[in-house]
Design a protein around this motif. Sequence first.
Motif, short mmCIF file in Angstrom:
data_model
loop_
_atom_site.label_atom_id
_atom_site.label_comp_id
_atom_site.label_asym_id
_atom_site.label_seq_id
_atom_site.Cartn_x
_atom_site.Cartn_y
_atom_site.Cartn_z
N ARG A 136 31.81 20.06 11.07
CA ARG A 136 32.53 19.81 12.50
C ARG A 136 31.66 17.97 12.56
NH1 ARG A 136 37.50 21.41 13.41
NH2 ARG A 136 37.55 21.26 15.34
N ARG A 137 32.44 17.16 13.00
CA ARG A 137 31.64 16.82 13.72
C ARG A 137 31.49 16.14 15.02
NH1 ARG A 137 33.38 10.06 14.06
NH2 ARG A 137 33.30 10.01 16.20
N ALA A 138 30.26 16.03 15.11
CA ALA A 138 29.32 17.37 16.50
C ALA A 138 28.14 17.07 16.67
CB ALA A 138 29.65 18.43 16.46
N PHE A 139 27.99 17.35 18.16
CA PHE A 139 26.28 16.89 18.16
C PHE A 139 26.22 18.49 17.99
CE2 PHE A 139 27.85 14.24 21.08
CZ PHE A 139 27.11 13.48 21.71
N ARG A 140 24.21 17.76 17.09
CA ARG A 140 23.20 19.39 16.68
C ARG A 140 22.07 18.91 17.36
NH1 ARG A 140 26.20 20.32 11.68
NH2 ARG A 140 28.05 19.86 11.67
N PHE A 141 21.26 20.12 16.69
CA PHE A 141 20.05 19.87 17.32
C PHE A 141 18.93 20.07 16.48
CE2 PHE A 141 21.68 22.26 20.80
CZ PHE A 141 21.62 21.35 22.60
N LEU A 142 18.30 19.15 16.12
CA LEU A 142 17.05 18.43 15.05
C LEU A 142 16.41 18.11 15.37
CD1 LEU A 142 19.88 16.03 13.34
CD2 LEU A 142 19.70 18.58 13.02
N THR A 143 15.41 18.30 14.56
CA THR A 143 14.02 17.60 14.51
C THR A 143 13.39 17.37 13.42
OG1 THR A 143 11.78 18.55 15.35
CG2 THR A 143 12.89 19.99 14.66
N PRO A 144 12.26 15.96 13.05
CA PRO A 144 12.23 15.38 11.96
C PRO A 144 11.37 16.20 11.11
CG PRO A 144 10.84 14.49 13.36
CD PRO A 144 12.27 15.60 14.44
N GLY A 145 10.70 17.03 11.59
CA GLY A 145 9.71 17.57 9.97
C GLY A 145 8.59 17.55 10.23
N VAL A 146 7.99 15.55 10.47
CA VAL A 146 7.08 14.76 11.02
C VAL A 146 7.08 14.47 12.04
CG1 VAL A 146 6.72 14.64 8.46
CG2 VAL A 146 8.45 13.24 9.31
N THR A 147 5.95 13.37 12.42
CA THR A 147 5.66 12.09 13.74
C THR A 147 6.01 10.79 12.28
OG1 THR A 147 4.16 14.00 14.60
CG2 THR A 147 4.00 11.55 15.16
#
Length: 297
Positions: A136-147
Amino acid sequence: VTATGAFNVASISVEAGKIFNAGTFTHTLSAANGAAWTNNSSVTAANMGTSTLVFTGAAGTITGATDFYNLTLNNGASTTISSGASKVNNLLIVNGALTANGLLTLVSTDAINARVGESSGSATGVKVQRYIAMGRRAFRFLTPGVTTTTPIKDNWQLGTHITGSTTGANGFDLTASGNPSLFVYNNQVASGTGWSSVPNTNATTLTSGVGYRLLLRGDRHDDQVIVNVTGLNMNAPVTLEATGSLTTGTVIMNASSVPPINNTTNATTEGYSLVGNPYMSPVNGELVTKSGLEQSY
């Protein structure tokens, strides 16, 4: 050359036009003056099989693009990737200091997700991928895995549209509405919901362990995905990439960490924090040491 057993040598150099088939073995490179892997040919994931390449001893070097299966840096010193865009397809372990210079990618596809195993060292300039399947075209909760040290525009935004301007100002992809598509959460605000859009993508960086809320429309091959606001589905799968420093060792999340955990007088945000997995590896939440947190969410 096809390995029929494990090698324990100072260096391996694959000459141009030659092939090295690593098989299923663990090959160790160790030398007092520095171990070296040099690939002047084409060594693919198929050639590396399910092998593990281990660096021990003094400082090591990796030269030439290689699709590693497992890569373990146990030299306790430094390992530098000096040329060639290499990949890890399964497991990376760093017990030393890795300087990747943007030339090592932890691969994520619909079939594999490379990860970092328990490590005590440091790693800079590592590119990590996150494949997101059609949905779906939707918001996802994500984090990058690196700084990252470079801005969002040079990382996640290379793979998907990130909007927030009617003119394309501040690095954003332009839309008629200018509605933002990337948000962060701060429970420390004195009032309000805690949600705010990122101010720009050409100066703001990404931080491991911080949670982001991103509207995923699809990939960047079709600009119509930011015009067709009524579309229900993504236009294509997305691979997000971010290059920076890996988080290793113990991470403590508390009232003074980034992000902070539930240290607020705001009645709306009290009891809520948005925390991303700081590691480039799955984490079993039941095994995390917790105080004041419930096992459910």
